[in-house]
Write a protein that holds these residues in place. Sequence first.
Motif, PDB file in Angstrom:
ATOM      1  N   ALA A 108      78.042  14.689  72.187  1.00 22.26           N
ATOM      2  CA  ALA A 108      79.078  14.404  73.178  1.00 22.26           C
ATOM      3  C   ALA A 108      78.435  13.985  74.494  1.00 22.26           C
ATOM      4  O   ALA A 108      77.394  14.514  74.891  1.00 22.26           O
ATOM      5  CB  ALA A 108      79.950  15.633  73.394  1.00 22.26           C
ATOM      6  N   THR A 109      79.076  13.022  75.165  1.00 16.17           N
ATOM      7  CA  THR A 109      78.646  12.637  76.506  1.00 16.17           C
ATOM      8  C   THR A 109      79.344  13.539  77.524  1.00 16.17           C
ATOM      9  O   THR A 109      80.265  14.288  77.178  1.00 16.17           O
ATOM     10  CB  THR A 109      79.025  11.178  76.806  1.00 16.17           C
ATOM     11  OG1 THR A 109      80.456  11.098  76.874  1.00 16.17           O
ATOM     12  CG2 THR A 109      78.529  10.249  75.716  1.00 16.17           C
ATOM     13  N   HIS A 142      91.279  19.819  78.097  1.00 13.14           N
ATOM     14  CA  HIS A 142      90.981  18.442  77.683  1.00 13.14           C
ATOM     15  C   HIS A 142      89.501  18.304  77.345  1.00 13.14           C
ATOM     16  O   HIS A 142      88.660  19.016  77.911  1.00 13.14           O
ATOM     17  CB  HIS A 142      91.354  17.447  78.803  1.00 13.14           C
ATOM     18  CG  HIS A 142      91.366  16.019  78.345  1.00 13.14           C
ATOM     19  ND1 HIS A 142      90.315  15.166  78.567  1.00 13.14           N
ATOM     20  CD2 HIS A 142      92.297  15.314  77.649  1.00 13.14           C
ATOM     21  CE1 HIS A 142      90.601  13.981  78.033  1.00 13.14           C
ATOM     22  NE2 HIS A 142      91.801  14.046  77.473  1.00 13.14           N
ATOM     23  N   ILE A 143      89.176  17.361  76.458  1.00 16.05           N
ATOM     24  CA  ILE A 143      87.788  17.189  75.998  1.00 16.05           C
ATOM     25  C   ILE A 143      86.853  16.884  77.167  1.00 16.05           C
ATOM     26  O   ILE A 143      85.691  17.300  77.175  1.00 16.05           O
ATOM     27  CB  ILE A 143      87.699  16.114  74.889  1.00 16.05           C
ATOM     28  CG1 ILE A 143      86.277  15.979  74.349  1.00 16.05           C
ATOM     29  CG2 ILE A 143      88.208  14.772  75.356  1.00 16.05           C
ATOM     30  CD1 ILE A 143      85.724  17.212  73.700  1.00 16.05           C
ATOM     31  N   GLN A 144      87.354  16.176  78.187  1.00 11.43           N
ATOM     32  CA  GLN A 144      86.479  15.885  79.336  1.00 11.43           C
ATOM     33  C   GLN A 144      86.074  17.167  80.059  1.00 11.43           C
ATOM     34  O   GLN A 144      84.948  17.308  80.518  1.00 11.43           O
ATOM     35  CB  GLN A 144      87.184  14.942  80.308  1.00 11.43           C
ATOM     36  CG  GLN A 144      87.257  13.519  79.778  1.00 11.43           C
ATOM     37  CD  GLN A 144      87.767  12.540  80.830  1.00 11.43           C
ATOM     38  OE1 GLN A 144      88.012  12.915  81.970  1.00 11.43           O
ATOM     39  NE2 GLN A 144      87.925  11.297  80.425  1.00 11.43           N
ATOM     40  N   HIS A 166      78.025  20.956  79.505  1.00 10.97           N
ATOM     41  CA  HIS A 166      76.813  20.398  80.097  1.00 10.97           C
ATOM     42  C   HIS A 166      76.403  21.147  81.360  1.00 10.97           C
ATOM     43  O   HIS A 166      75.234  21.435  81.566  1.00 10.97           O
ATOM     44  CB  HIS A 166      77.028  18.911  80.439  1.00 10.97           C
ATOM     45  CG  HIS A 166      77.059  18.028  79.233  1.00 10.97           C
ATOM     46  ND1 HIS A 166      76.398  16.830  79.160  1.00 10.97           N
ATOM     47  CD2 HIS A 166      77.659  18.177  78.031  1.00 10.97           C
ATOM     48  CE1 HIS A 166      76.603  16.284  77.976  1.00 10.97           C
ATOM     49  NE2 HIS A 166      77.369  17.079  77.283  1.00 10.97           N
ATOM     50  N   PHE A 167      77.383  21.460  82.235  1.00 11.76           N
ATOM     51  CA  PHE A 167      77.025  21.942  83.578  1.00 11.76           C
ATOM     52  C   PHE A 167      77.216  23.444  83.784  1.00 11.76           C
ATOM     53  O   PHE A 167      76.746  23.991  84.756  1.00 11.76           O
ATOM     54  CB  PHE A 167      77.828  21.170  84.635  1.00 11.76           C
ATOM     55  CG  PHE A 167      77.440  19.724  84.704  1.00 11.76           C
ATOM     56  CD1 PHE A 167      76.271  19.341  85.352  1.00 11.76           C
ATOM     57  CD2 PHE A 167      78.213  18.747  84.095  1.00 11.76           C
ATOM     58  CE1 PHE A 167      75.897  18.004  85.412  1.00 11.76           C
ATOM     59  CE2 PHE A 167      77.841  17.413  84.137  1.00 11.76           C
ATOM     60  CZ  PHE A 167      76.671  17.035  84.790  1.00 11.76           C
ATOM     61  N   GLY A 185      75.615  25.261  79.432  1.00 13.18           N
ATOM     62  CA  GLY A 185      74.290  24.855  78.976  1.00 13.18           C
ATOM     63  C   GLY A 185      74.201  24.657  77.479  1.00 13.18           C
ATOM     64  O   GLY A 185      73.299  25.160  76.816  1.00 13.18           O
ATOM     65  N   LYS A 186      75.172  23.920  76.936  1.00 10.06           N
ATOM     66  CA  LYS A 186      75.189  23.669  75.491  1.00 10.06           C
ATOM     67  C   LYS A 186      75.268  22.164  75.226  1.00 10.06           C
ATOM     68  O   LYS A 186      75.845  21.413  76.027  1.00 10.06           O
ATOM     69  CB  LYS A 186      76.420  24.325  74.856  1.00 10.06           C
ATOM     70  CG  LYS A 186      76.296  25.828  74.687  1.00 10.06           C
ATOM     71  CD  LYS A 186      77.514  26.351  73.955  1.00 10.06           C
ATOM     72  CE  LYS A 186      77.421  27.858  73.781  1.00 10.06           C
ATOM     73  NZ  LYS A 186      78.721  28.444  73.429  1.00 10.06           N
ATOM     74  N   THR A 187      74.701  21.729  74.090  1.00  6.88           N
ATOM     75  CA  THR A 187      74.931  20.363  73.640  1.00  6.88           C
ATOM     76  C   THR A 187      75.989  20.413  72.556  1.00  6.88           C
ATOM     77  O   THR A 187      75.859  21.187  71.605  1.00  6.88           O
ATOM     78  CB  THR A 187      73.674  19.705  73.050  1.00  6.88           C
ATOM     79  OG1 THR A 187      73.309  20.393  71.857  1.00  6.88           O
ATOM     80  CG2 THR A 187      72.511  19.726  74.024  1.00  6.88           C
ATOM     81  N   ILE A 188      77.028  19.637  72.743  1.00  8.24           N
ATOM     82  CA  ILE A 188      78.034  19.519  71.679  1.00  8.24           C
ATOM     83  C   ILE A 188      77.530  18.431  70.752  1.00  8.24           C
ATOM     84  O   ILE A 188      77.622  17.245  71.057  1.00  8.24           O
ATOM     85  CB  ILE A 188      79.411  19.173  72.256  1.00  8.24           C
ATOM     86  CG1 ILE A 188      79.858  20.287  73.216  1.00  8.24           C
ATOM     87  CG2 ILE A 188      80.431  18.986  71.145  1.00  8.24           C
ATOM     88  CD1 ILE A 188      81.194  20.049  73.879  1.00  8.24           C
ATOM     89  N   SER A 189      76.945  18.854  69.648  1.00 11.87           N
ATOM     90  CA  SER A 189      76.275  17.885  68.786  1.00 11.87           C
ATOM     91  C   SER A 189      76.326  18.349  67.337  1.00 11.87           C
ATOM     92  O   SER A 189      76.654  19.499  67.052  1.00 11.87           O
ATOM     93  CB  SER A 189      74.819  17.701  69.225  1.00 11.87           C
ATOM     94  OG  SER A 189      74.137  18.933  69.170  1.00 11.87           O
TER      95      SER A 189
END
Lengths: 334, 159
Positions: A31-32, A143-145, A152-153, A156-160
């Motif tokens: 995810a970005t 919401h996903i945003q 991210h902020f 501290g996780k990467t949604i991947s």
Amino acid sequence: MTLLRGRGYASVNYPTGMNLGGDPSQALIHATTMGGFVISLSSVDLGQGLKTVVAQCAAETLGMPMENVIVDTADTDTGPHCMGTFASRGTHRIGNAVIMAAREAREVMLAVAADELEVDAGDLETDGTGFVRLKGSPATEIHIQDITLAAHFKQGKTISGRGIFLKERNYPVPETGEMDPDSCQAHACTVAEVEVDDETGIVTVLSLHNAYEIGRALNPAMAAQQVEGGGWMGVSHAVFESTEPYYPASRDHGPVDFCEYLMPGPAEIPVQSSVILERPASNGPFGAKGIGEMTANAPIPAIANAIFDACGVRLTTMPFTPESILRGLDALRA
Amino acid sequence: MRIVNLKVNGVGKTFIARPETTLLLALREQLGLTGAKRGCAQGACGSCTVLLEGEPVVSCLVPAVTVDGADIATVEGLADGPALSHVQQAFLDGFATQCGFCTPGMIMSAEALLDRNPDPTRDEVNEAISGNVCRCTGYEPIVSAILDAAVRRREGAKL
């Protein structure tokens, strides 16, 4: 001069993918910060619609809109491994890999959302428009945003997610020859109608009627287009594309351009009708099988059979040129 | 080497051309308009079709220095902001593209046809795009989209 009409049909069973040393493809998804999901692949979209189909698979699995999915078919040096887009394997292999990657990313996405909403991740669902919400209490939503920003902020996780589909290598049983060479098979039948001019030997393909059983058609419009575009290629192979008179006698002076290497233009296309039958494959992405190369297969023998029906000439070498028709007619008269 | 002036999609452009610079090469590499595609580079596939004074030409066979001062239309000039031309919208709605390589040339051939013949028959459409090769679609969706665009243009003109 007589115009002789004939009809013929042919059917094809087509295996999805291959099984030489095993048949794997991988996908990565992340995810970005803006709530997009990037799918990284080494697989090529050369017009068959792979990007669209894998985006559909990812969107469906994530529960997010198609607009949130970005497909990056990077390159084979840096992307996750893919055997390639051939053997009608793209939708099945890469689609399955993308679904697996999207499932893993969805789990992280729901876990991040659960932390933000202070609920249990198991009680969350996606609404398909970009929100993750509490089942039975849709006002509790995020919401996903906001999820990706929190991941991210804040958390501290990467949604991947990581995905692979592997059709494992399978050896034949020496005694019986029995083996499992492919993962599923698609089936099709084409009826061709032709007109043969017994003076010039020219074959005109009047119509093609196609029935395709391809598991689930993930994108019915693209599946129909594949069938009819492939049907055109079948006609082209059957009665147009020839390297004669030079090849194979000499490789030095073969056709060099579209003026010598003929293909049917818009005025030479047959009328086509196509029916898609759906019997989902248990191991396919949402039940899909491969539909690629097979679309050019059935039209060719169907046209050969229609020529036989029209004028009694049995041709076994493509393309079915005027010369081969006339020689066949001469042989029948002799 | 010569200085060439063109009016491309209504905008004046000036560039330096060698004798062997084709119109296609000038559009793509000097003016940054990559809509017209370089397919066969010998005038047989039609993917580089643009309009020269309203007439479709295979721009790979046109030396740029021979068309100094001419009016050129490329696929980039068709849309008015987000509003596509009738032909473009009909291609989109009719699913008339697959890999997309032939599409800009097909669209320019179609625009030229409909400019001179607003109500073409299917045979006339076939003839108009007979110089444009497509390997994906089997042509049927393209021919139908052009016939659909003709209707849209005629109805649009009435409004």
